[in-house]
Design a protein around this motif. Sequence first.
Motif: not given
Length: 368
Positions: A359-360, A365, A368
């Motif tokens: 889930h962004g 970060p 990802l």
Amino acid sequence: MGAQKSGGSGKVTEMTRFKTGLLVGGAIAATFGMTADAIAALDLSAIGPRQPASPTDLAPAPTVTPDPALLSQRVGVDYRIPALQKDFTGSLWIGTWRGEIARINPETGQLQARVPLPDRTVQALAQDRVGRIWAGTYSGLVRVDPRTNQVTATNFSLPSSQVLSLQIDTRGFLWVGTDQGLAMVSPDQGLLMTTLRGLSGVSAKVMELDNTGHLWVGTLTGLTQVNTASGAEMRVVRNVPGNIVQALALGPQGNLWVGTPQGLFVVTPENGQIVRQVGSMFGRNVLSLAFDPNQALWVGTESGLVTLNPYNGEIFGEILGLPGRQTLAISPDTGNKVWVGTREGLAWVSTTTGRGVPHGGFSNPGSL
């Protein structure tokens, strides 16, 4: 987070394999051609006085409004998600180490609310019978009204302000596990009912209810069973390999599944005996456990998330695509997905591909 309970002998009707080789959904028993008797055989192999609250016990918490820009720029932001709680409306609450809890739509992942808290470290979440959300932090217990997102701090005389675990019992009372013992709170009356400061094993790291409604507490030295009516210890189990109990789940046949730094074990609540060690998990550091509605067991470890057949211990597969390998919390059957909290953030697992999707909004970060 407590395990998904289900009755019966474990016999179900259908199974499908994920494209990754992960096996969930449908009947474990039917797939392996196992009768109820065979399944059972496989499984066997293997406080102090009430304290009235003062008028300040439920005092409003101070207003906390973190600056998002400062949060994003802060060195060493901690993205871990140690707690997940599905509520009565189907939303998913997320406990973070970033000074807030959040609510999302688990179907879409859309953010519904961010609720700043007085403490940046949330270790446990629970929902009481009227829908209030309770958050255990490293500076005490707070309550959140999900209708208004109003935060209410509590000044209960807990054994310690460092709250590690939360559990609602069959009568609706809230058990609060700390690093120095247990307490029982009446959510409706706002009263501290009982405390157990001399808990065997000291630290109440995790909790689960058995089928008789009694409380099992994972501690630094094993397991302690507590009578939820009297608050007294009923049984102490000290011979659990690995000693530190980090995860608990009640299985479909009523046994306790116990995760430690040395693996996964099965304990019968009736006598506290270890009846089985799951060979496929030997030596793995187990941090979280949850059964899904199809009776597959999801096992979060220091090195990743796997699913396994609880009847024979076969590992169906390892979940790829998560933001971090250290798996801290699992919420099955939530928005037609399995939601997972890791050391590096939040993710969901597709029930069609068996692959994790970060889930962004709640993941590092850099992962990802």
